[in-house]
Motif scaffolding. Structure first.
Motif, mmCIF file in Angstrom:
data_model
loop_
_atom_site.group_PDB
_atom_site.id
_atom_site.type_symbol
_atom_site.label_atom_id
_atom_site.label_comp_id
_atom_site.label_asym_id
_atom_site.label_seq_id
_atom_site.Cartn_x
_atom_site.Cartn_y
_atom_site.Cartn_z
ATOM 1 N N ASP A 221 81.800 75.902 19.502
ATOM 2 C CA ASP A 221 82.797 75.563 18.486
ATOM 3 C C ASP A 221 82.388 74.301 17.735
ATOM 4 O O ASP A 221 82.524 74.224 16.521
ATOM 5 C CB ASP A 221 84.165 75.331 19.143
ATOM 6 C CG ASP A 221 84.684 76.551 19.863
ATOM 7 O OD1 ASP A 221 84.908 77.567 19.196
ATOM 8 O OD2 ASP A 221 84.856 76.486 21.098
ATOM 9 N N ARG A 222 81.903 73.308 18.493
ATOM 10 C CA ARG A 222 81.487 72.036 17.913
ATOM 11 C C ARG A 222 80.194 71.591 18.569
ATOM 12 O O ARG A 222 79.785 72.139 19.597
ATOM 13 C CB ARG A 222 82.559 70.945 18.125
ATOM 14 C CG ARG A 222 83.891 71.223 17.469
ATOM 15 C CD ARG A 222 84.850 70.038 17.613
ATOM 16 N NE ARG A 222 85.177 69.781 19.010
ATOM 17 C CZ ARG A 222 84.825 68.696 19.687
ATOM 18 N NH1 ARG A 222 84.092 67.750 19.104
ATOM 19 N NH2 ARG A 222 85.182 68.529 20.949
ATOM 20 N N GLY A 223 79.571 70.574 17.971
ATOM 21 C CA GLY A 223 78.348 70.066 18.557
ATOM 22 C C GLY A 223 78.144 68.594 18.281
ATOM 23 O O GLY A 223 78.714 68.028 17.335
ATOM 24 N N TYR A 224 77.339 67.978 19.138
ATOM 25 C CA TYR A 224 76.916 66.588 18.977
ATOM 26 C C TYR A 224 75.392 66.557 19.020
ATOM 27 O O TYR A 224 74.767 67.331 19.760
ATOM 28 C CB TYR A 224 77.455 65.716 20.109
ATOM 29 C CG TYR A 224 78.957 65.553 20.136
ATOM 30 C CD1 TYR A 224 79.569 64.422 19.589
ATOM 31 C CD2 TYR A 224 79.768 66.519 20.720
ATOM 32 C CE1 TYR A 224 80.950 64.258 19.625
ATOM 33 C CE2 TYR A 224 81.146 66.372 20.763
ATOM 34 C CZ TYR A 224 81.734 65.237 20.209
ATOM 35 O OH TYR A 224 83.099 65.095 20.250
ATOM 36 N N VAL A 225 74.814 65.636 18.265
ATOM 37 C CA VAL A 225 73.361 65.429 18.283
ATOM 38 C C VAL A 225 73.085 64.041 18.839
ATOM 39 O O VAL A 225 73.635 63.045 18.351
ATOM 40 C CB VAL A 225 72.756 65.568 16.875
ATOM 41 C CG1 VAL A 225 71.240 65.320 16.923
ATOM 42 C CG2 VAL A 225 73.046 66.956 16.298
ATOM 43 N N LEU A 226 72.248 63.993 19.861
ATOM 44 C CA LEU A 226 71.840 62.731 20.469
ATOM 45 C C LEU A 226 70.422 62.368 20.039
ATOM 46 O O LEU A 226 69.543 63.237 19.958
ATOM 47 C CB LEU A 226 71.852 62.835 21.997
ATOM 48 C CG LEU A 226 73.170 62.757 22.751
ATOM 49 C CD1 LEU A 226 72.899 62.833 24.246
ATOM 50 C CD2 LEU A 226 73.920 61.494 22.429
ATOM 51 N N GLU A 227 70.212 61.097 19.764
ATOM 52 C CA GLU A 227 68.873 60.555 19.553
ATOM 53 C C GLU A 227 68.762 59.241 20.311
ATOM 54 O O GLU A 227 69.611 58.349 20.133
ATOM 55 C CB GLU A 227 68.592 60.311 18.068
ATOM 56 C CG GLU A 227 68.334 61.575 17.273
ATOM 57 C CD GLU A 227 67.899 61.283 15.843
ATOM 58 O OE1 GLU A 227 67.722 60.095 15.500
ATOM 59 O OE2 GLU A 227 67.748 62.241 15.073
ATOM 60 N N THR A 228 67.754 59.145 21.157
ATOM 61 C CA THR A 228 67.474 57.933 21.937
ATOM 62 C C THR A 228 68.745 57.329 22.534
ATOM 63 O O THR A 228 68.981 56.134 22.434
ATOM 64 C CB THR A 228 66.720 56.884 21.102
ATOM 65 O OG1 THR A 228 67.505 56.528 19.939
ATOM 66 C CG2 THR A 228 65.370 57.420 20.660
#
Length: 256
Positions: A221-228
């Motif tokens: 349904d939703r998403g998050y993007v992680l970087e470092t």
């Protein structure tokens, strides 16, 4: 992909009925020795949702799941389940609160049979519920056929099915999944995601870490993007799937 870009999700877990997310991570800072692996990660998962967590290797995705399930304790920040703090509770005790964790690499008990592995998943209960076994065997007919087989002799796809089934035996409200498609053939990957969709339809909330961004966002349904170790984007899954930066970073497409 620039870490300067940050978007608020169009539909957050606070929009769900009752106003309190099933899971909330607030400003998590997690260290491995002197190395800061999570740098203020915050996210929410509403009851009944599928939420995807995307990012490159080393971005902090697995650490986020391990912190949510009590395997790692944050140096700073909070883990809340239905608004109540559960950080500081050990992982084997946190299972009692309705959190199941399917770790990266499956980690089945290789010398035990399929049935013994599944019964281990229900260790917090006085005795396994036959209805839960029936549910797992309905979702994964291969496991029913191999119930007496030693788990270390199963194929990779069958071991992944077993790892998910073992977690379901604990009756989780929230299921954390770490790279369920890793190392599997495309046909098996599709079967796994079809089953995850059915598990969610049956009422289990999912927080999913997955390198296959296309499959993950089609399910979520939703998403998050992680970087470092930091959240750099969050949005509805469809918006992330059509975002040029996400497509370039995780689907191998060039930005025009």
């Amino acid at each position: 992909m620039s870490t300067e870009v940050e978007q608020e999700p169009r539909r957050s877990a606070e929009d769900t009925e009752g106003g309190t997310p099933l899971l909330e991570l607030r400003d998590l800072h997690v260290y491995y020795g002197a190395i800061e692996a999570l740098k203020g990660v915050s996210l929410t998962v509403g009851e009944g949702e599928v939420v995807a967590l995307l990012g490159a290797n080393g971005a902090g995705k697995s650490t986020t799941l391990k912190t949510a399930s009590g395997m790692i304790q944050p140096r700073q920040g909070q883990v809340l389940l239905r608004g109540e703090r559960v950080d500081g509770i050990k992982s084997h005790e946190l299972v009692q609160f309705g959190i199941g964790h399917v770790p990266e690499g499956r980690r089945v008990f290789a010398r035990m049979t399929v049935l013994e592995n599944l019964r281990m998943g229900a260790y917090r209960l006085k005795r396994p519920d036959p209805a839960d076994l029936d549910r797992v065997f309905t979702l994964f007919p291969r496991l029913a056929d191999r119930r007496k087989q030693v788990s270390g002799t199963l194929s990779g796809g069958e071991q992944q099915m077993l790892a998910i089934g073992r977690a379901l035996m604990g009756k989780p409200e929230l299921l954390l999944l770490d790279e369920p498609s890793m190392g599997l053939a495309p046909l098996i990957v599709q079967q796994i995601f079809d089953i995850l969709r059915e598990i969610n339809a049956q009422g289990t909330t999912l927080l999913l870490v997955e390198q296959n961004a296309s499959q993950a966002l089609q399910l979520a349904d939703r998403g998050y993007v992680l970087e470092t170790g930091a959240v750099v984007m969050s949005d509805e899954a469809g918006a992330l799937l059509s975002d040029a930066r996400v497509r370039a970073a995780y689907l191998g497409e060039a930005i025009e």
